[in-house]
Design a protein around this motif. Structure first.
Motif, short mmCIF file in Angstrom:
data_model
loop_
_atom_site.label_atom_id
_atom_site.label_comp_id
_atom_site.label_asym_id
_atom_site.label_seq_id
_atom_site.Cartn_x
_atom_site.Cartn_y
_atom_site.Cartn_z
N VAL A 1 33.33 -143.58 72.01
CA VAL A 1 34.46 -144.57 71.78
C VAL A 1 34.28 -145.48 70.88
O VAL A 1 35.11 -146.17 70.20
CB VAL A 1 34.72 -145.29 73.15
N ILE B 1 37.06 -146.77 68.12
CA ILE B 1 37.42 -148.21 68.02
C ILE B 1 37.55 -148.24 66.43
O ILE B 1 38.41 -149.01 65.92
CB ILE B 1 36.43 -149.02 68.60
N VAL C 1 40.54 -147.77 73.48
CA VAL C 1 39.37 -146.85 74.16
C VAL C 1 39.23 -147.68 75.47
O VAL C 1 39.29 -148.69 75.79
CB VAL C 1 38.18 -146.73 73.46
N THR C 2 38.79 -146.34 76.30
CA THR C 2 37.93 -147.01 77.67
C THR C 2 36.92 -145.91 78.30
O THR C 2 36.95 -144.68 77.62
CB THR C 2 38.83 -146.78 78.94
N PHE C 3 35.92 -146.36 78.45
CA PHE C 3 34.53 -145.58 78.94
C PHE C 3 34.28 -146.32 80.15
O PHE C 3 33.79 -147.26 80.32
CB PHE C 3 33.41 -145.73 77.64
N ILE D 1 46.07 -148.16 77.12
CA ILE D 1 45.50 -146.98 78.18
C ILE D 1 45.62 -147.62 79.48
O ILE D 1 45.44 -148.72 79.63
CB ILE D 1 44.12 -146.86 77.80
#
Lengths: 355, 177
Positions: free
Chosen positions: B23, B27, B33-35, B59
């Protein structure tokens, strides 16, 4: 100058946002899933010459916040559900003394010690005061790392503006998740104005000594004090109600969801729209004050509501109050630390629409 | 474009680092992004999993419950991959450790001998980076062209001597698929 996008955990972004808001004093006690926040403050508050104390308990930490707030400093504590329960007495005292403070709850599952996974089971506690006595606190519910940073930053000024504590109600997912975040402009706490109610500096400022306390043994005086506070609450209700609407206009059923469950519901909304189902999302950002009026308007248009929560059904009671029998209100929830999937939320709304 | 990836392995295999670097690179490539990680309390050997999403758009749910791609680093993670991979999705299997493929005939199963490639390059600990190279090549979701600069901030200065090895591992993974 525009700040660059940084990749941060929610817990760390909350910490950095608080520092940038000019937080002078942080008091905490470790608990999962908010530990990175306390750890971040330990590292960065001390490096900036500000106050960081790992208190001996949650009760001590909230009372340290009371003390720091009484001196006019921007003060904060954070914890997770069981720890927030322990702080309730102190929050009630802060309200009784009309002191501003920021309290962050990175909520986990309960009741009791419960589990360490995300939950929204603290809605009642957060929006109905939580401690003893007649009071409310402002409650802000972020849905992302960006919003967690932005709302924490703003929480300090809102708290001072209305002289009420502000609760930032996140959950274990918001705290543990990493996302891109653009951080707000730093404020130097030395540039913040002195508070007229704060203790200290009386001679220097040429005024009487201030006495900060929540006690008043004269019923008429205490009633007057409480009534004045509730007039302020009315101002807050007028000025602060915040929400986000997504595809509500033509919707037959509107999800009502905040924080993590709003993200999940948004995913379910997109699945529904791809299949031609008219589904919308109403996301309260302020849980107190709750946006009753807007939901009432939508109910009057005949829209039905599905409250989606990571609880056994708490916010749904506020939705029902807003709707006031004018439309249907349904509930879908998971609890115990389970997060609903967008697939299961979609399946529920499709069932309600008879598809 | 949205790529939802579920990553699974055991603690110590670098699942969390893999997800974070994935991620991080995304970026820098201008994506949202998500993590979201979850792992056991154990330092090594417990489960290590991550929901990872990169997208050109906002997202919604950060939980990956219907994955476009699944990374399976050990045999124990095969079951969760079978469950979470979407219809016709991709499952990347660390074939050095996974001897029984996921029972998903609809999915595209790709074998990457991550540990073997990593050992050849000189250090089994970079098996996760081999997998990241393979994931990049197969999905095209993240190009990883800014990885070297990111590793300079990700690693402390004392570990900068390992950057070349990590880049080699990513290349090894790309070439293996």
């Amino acid at each position: 100058m525009a700040e660059e996008i940084r990749l941060m955990k929610g817990n760390e972004a909350i910490g950095e946002a608080a520092i940038r808001a000019g937080c002078r004093a942080y008091f905490g006690y470790p608990i999962t899933p908010q530990n990175e926040l306390t750890a971040y403050m330990a590292r960065h508050m001390i490096a900036k010459g500000r106050t960081f104390i790992q208190a001996e308990s949650e009760v001590a930490a909230i009372n340290m916040v009371y003390g720091a707030a009484a001196t006019g400093a921007r003060a904060m504590t954070s914890s997770s559900s069981p720890g927030i329960s322990l702080k309730q007495e102190g929050i009630s005292y802060l309200c009784g003394a009309d002191l501003p403070a920021v309290v962050v709850n990175v909520a986990r599952s309960g009741p009791g010690l419960g589990g360490i996974s995300p939950s929204q089971g603290d809605y009642f506690q957060s929006t109905r005061g939580g401690g003893h006595g007649d009071y409310y606190t402002i409650v802000l519910a972020p849905k992302s790392v960006q919003e967690a940073a932005d709302l924490t930053y703003e929480a300090f000024s809102l708290s001072e503006k209305y002289r009420v504590p502000v609760l930032v109600l996140a959950d274990g997912l918001i705290g543990q998740m990493m996302e891109g975040v653009v951080l707000p402009e730093p404020i130097d706490p030395a540039t913040l104005p002195r508070k007229p109610y704060a203790v200290g500096h009386a001679q220097e400022m040429g005024r009487d000594y201030n006495h900060v306390s929540s006690i008043n043994l004269v019923p008429d005086e205490l009633e007057a004090k409480n009534r004045e506070r509730f007039q302020r609450y009315e101002v807050i209700k007028k000025e602060l109600c915040r929400y986000e609407e997504i595809e509500v206009e033509d919707a037959d059923i509107v999800f009502v969801a905040y924080g993590t469950s709003a993200r999940v519901s948004h995913g379910a909304l997109m699945m529904a729209r791809e299949r031609g189902l008219k589904v919308g999302l109403f996301r309260p950002i302020t849980l107190w004050p709750f946006p009753y009026a807007r939901i009432a308007e939508l109910a009057a248009q005949g829209k039905r509501f599905l409250s989606v929560e990571m609880s056994m059904g708490q916010m749904v009671e506020d939705v029902r109050l807003a709707v006031n029998g004018k439309s249907e209100v349904y509930f879908y929830g998971r609890c115990g630390g389970n997060i609903p999937s967008q697939e299961e939320v979609f399946a529920e709304v499709a069932r309600l629409l008879g598809k | 474009m949205t790529e939802k990836t579920f990553m699974a392995g055991f603690g110590g295999q670098g699942i969390i680092s893999l997800g974070q670097l994935w991620v991080y690179c995304a970026i820098k490539e201008g994506k949202q992004v998500t993590f979201f990680p979850f792992y056991g309390a154990e330092k090594r050997g417990g489960i290590a999993r991550a929901s990872v999403i990169v997208s050109d758009d906002e997202i919604t749910s950060p939980l990956v419950t219907s994955a476009d791609s699944v990374v399976v680093m050990n045999q124990d993670s095969v079951e969760i991959a079978e469950k979470l991979c979407k219809e016709g999705g991709v499952i990347l299997v660390n074939s050095s450790l996974v001897k029984q493929d996921p029972a998903r005939p609809d999915a595209r199963i790709i074998h990457v001998p991550c540990n073997d490639i990593a050992i050849q390059l000189g250090d089994v600990r970079i098996a996760n980076m081999v997998m990241m190279g393979a994931l990049s090549k197969v999905t095209g979701a993240v190009k990883l062209d800014k990885l070297e600069a990111i590793l300079k901030t990700f690693f402390p200065a004392s570990k900068h001597n390992l950057i070349a090895l990590n880049i080699a591992a990513v290349e090894g993974g790309k070439n293996a698929v």
